[in-house]
Scaffold this active site. Structure first.
Site, mmCIF file in Angstrom:
data_model
loop_
_atom_site.group_PDB
_atom_site.id
_atom_site.type_symbol
_atom_site.label_atom_id
_atom_site.label_comp_id
_atom_site.label_asym_id
_atom_site.label_seq_id
_atom_site.Cartn_x
_atom_site.Cartn_y
_atom_site.Cartn_z
ATOM 1 N N ASP A 40 -1.377 -0.818 -10.046
ATOM 2 C CA ASP A 40 -0.910 -1.501 -8.847
ATOM 3 C C ASP A 40 -1.896 -1.177 -7.712
ATOM 4 O OD1 ASP A 40 0.996 -2.510 -6.846
ATOM 5 O OD2 ASP A 40 1.253 -0.387 -6.371
ATOM 6 N N ASP A 42 -1.217 -1.514 -3.636
ATOM 7 C CA ASP A 42 -0.670 -0.887 -2.420
ATOM 8 C C ASP A 42 0.088 0.387 -2.757
ATOM 9 O OD1 ASP A 42 -1.367 -2.658 -0.236
ATOM 10 O OD2 ASP A 42 -0.067 -4.120 -1.197
#
Ligand code: TMP
Ligand code: MG
Length: 292
Positions: A40, A42
């Site tokens: 991922d 953020d």
């Protein structure tokens, strides 16, 4: 554990050490040619805090600086204040959260579409932003590139922002693929909306990447390191084929006390309130040292 002292740090929590030891052992045995990484962006590759100060997500980058108008910033902030606590609420199920997240992303993207930003605006906002890659991210990217290990970055953020952050703070290598929400521009270079289907935090098990041949082409890479900070990130590699060993590494940045038990159930390794990639890098270093 596996001769990796980082795994015994006080902020590293592991519910089943035998399982983790075995998975890492298998990854070391199989070496770099069998490994792929799915991460991922953020608050996973990027920091939640930098020296104690909260950093921007991709979307938050647009609220900083002087490029976008005040009405955008006020409304985007109000949306986040309302929806982010729902995203992170451990008492709600993913099924309960999905319609609410669709609502957040729809409103946020509609709001941005009213502002007609340009590619240059994005670059300038990123350069002046508080978005920060974790310490050790450059080493991580460079090692994966040097050893031909594919890295899929799967983000519900904004693709254009991610590309700029990586180019600005590290290097965007050709073994990296960034799947995210990309801006669409008109002939004048003004943003008019978003391309393709919306990716939000809880639909990472669906979408174009799983339907594409990305994972098919990597079917000989049976070992997957998966890195996330949200429970939705656990499904980013659902499309991977022939997986034999999966190591799920979760960064728990907020609501630590309330969420720890749940994160330890879902992630193999949980890293609490850390601004670095040290634990991941220590595991990677071991795999790369293997003689395969
Ligand atoms: P990620 O999949 O790369 O982690 O990106 C999703 C994050 O973006 C999620 O944690 C919430 C955040 N977000 C904002 O901060 N502002 C917004 O307007 C939206 C839609 C998402
Ligand atoms: Mg995240």
């Amino acid at each position: 554990m596996n001769d990796i002292p980082e795994l015994s740090l006080q902020n590293v929590r592991i519910a089943n050490p035998e399982h983790v030891t075995e998975v890492i052992q298998n990854m070391i045995r199989d070496g770099q040619n069998k490994l792929q990484v799915v991460a991922d962006f953020d608050r996973t590759l990027s920091k939640y805090t930098h020296r104690g100060q909260i950093c921007s997500t991709c979307h938050n980058v647009l609220e900083e600086g002087h490029v976008l108008p005040e009405f955008y910033k006020d409304e985007a902030r109000a949306l986040r204040d309302h929806y982010f606590p729902i995203e992170m609420n451990p008492k709600l199920t993913i099924e309960e959260k999905i319609p609410v997240m669709v609502e957040w992303w729809t409103k946020a993207h509609d709001l941005l579409s009213k502002c007609h930003i340009t590619k240059d605006d994005v670059r300038i906002m990123v350069e002046n932003s508080t978005a920060r890659l974790r310490d050790g991210c450059t080493w991580f990217f460079d090692q994966l590139q040097a050893t031909d290990i594919p890295l899929l970055i799967f983000s519900a953020g904004i693709g254009d922002v991610i590309i700029e952050v990586i180019k600005h703070q590290a290097t965007l290598h050709d073994n990296m693929k960034v799947v995210s929400n990309y801006l669409e521009y008109d002939d004048q270079g003004k943003m008019t909306g978003f391309q393709d289907e919306m990716i939000h935090v809880y639909n990472k098990n669906e979408g174009a990447i799983h339907d594409s041949d990305y994972f098919q082409k990597l079917e000989h890479r049976n070992n997957v390191i998966l890195m996330g900070d949200s429970l939705g990130d656990l499904h980013m590699a659902d499309g991977a084929v022939g997986v034999q060993n999966k190591l799920k590494i979760g960064f728990l940045n907020v609501k630590v006390e309330e969420s720890l038990e749940l994160y330890m159930k879902k992630y193999d390794i949980v890293i609490l309130e850390d601004e670095t990639l040290n634990v991941v890098n220590a595991i990677l270093r071991k795999v790369l040292q293997s003689k395969q």
